[in-house]
Design a protein around this motif. Structure first.
Motif: not given
Length: 233
Positions: A166-176
């Motif tokens: 979930e964190v990896a996907v969020a990083v992929g979405r560009g979220l800080a």
């Protein structure tokens, strides 16, 4: 107590570009230019001798190019962060440099204040690459091997547990980190810990590479977790 200045190495085969960068950045508070190199081979030697925190690296150079030099520098135990210099933001060579370990890129016609800001952000561990630019780069490099690339990326991500995915996907979405924490109802410190474990498990250098892997896996566009029936988690 005065903060330790960011040690910066400039690498470009054009002496006029190096002189311009030195003039633009040299007077910035908290940044010390420790050397200039004309190609990747010279850059490697200067990194050994000057131990910079950040290297501002041209991509296209004779002898050892910026992509090769970035890969070699990022493999060092005391690896500096690398920001690549380019003329075009949708350049496949930029994508190769990011995969080699660069933490971001700036255009050569970027205003001086923004280049200085990019150096400071990279030194602080904050990648300089927007999600929109990541998607544009990936589309620019799209080819007939996309399906195979997606399969390989999903296989690599399979080593992550549910929360790490979930964190990896969020990083992929560009979220800080703060936005990831709010979205997943965890602390910023926990997000940072998950990112560190993701980097270690996947053998990656930085958040940009996590974002690229998530994009390769087809997970960053729609926020899909990547879970499928029968998939390994």
């Amino acid at each position: 107590m005065t903060a330790t200045p960011i040690r910066l190495l400039l690498v470009d085969d054009d002496p006029l570009v190096r002189a311009g960068l030195s003039l633009m950045i040299g007077g910035a508070e908290g940044i010390e230019i420790v050397g200039e190199a004309a190609d990747g081979a010279e850059a490697e030697d200067l990194v050994r001798r000057t131990r910079p925190d950040v290297v501002l690296m041209d991509i296209r150079m004779p002898s050892v190019d910026g992509i090769t030099a970035t890969r070699r520098l990022r493999a060092r135990p005391d690896a500096p962060q690398v920001v690549v210099l380019t003329t075009f933001h949708a350049d496949e060579q930029v994508l190769h440099a990011l995969r080699a370990g660069a933490a971001g890129f700036v255009l050569k016609d970027t205003p001086p204040a923004e280049i200085v800001d990019a150096v400071r952000r990279i030194a602080a561990g904050d990648p300089v690459l927007s999600p929109a630019v990541t998607r544009q780069l990936m589309r620019h490099a799209a080819d007939g091997a996309a399906d195979a690339r997606q399969t390989r990326a999903r296989e690599r991500l399979a080593v992550l547990n549910d929360r790490e995915r979930e964190v990896a996907v969020a990083v992929g979405r560009g979220l800080a980190n703060a936005l990831i924490a709010a979205e997943l109802f965890i602390s910023v410190a926990t997000v940072k810990a998950h990112v560190s474990r993701i980097l270690a498990k996947l053998g990656l250098d930085n958040r940009v590479q996590i974002a690229l892997l998530a994009y390769d896996a087809g997970l960053s566009e729609n926020g899909d977790s990547g879970h499928q029936p029968g998939s390994v988690r």
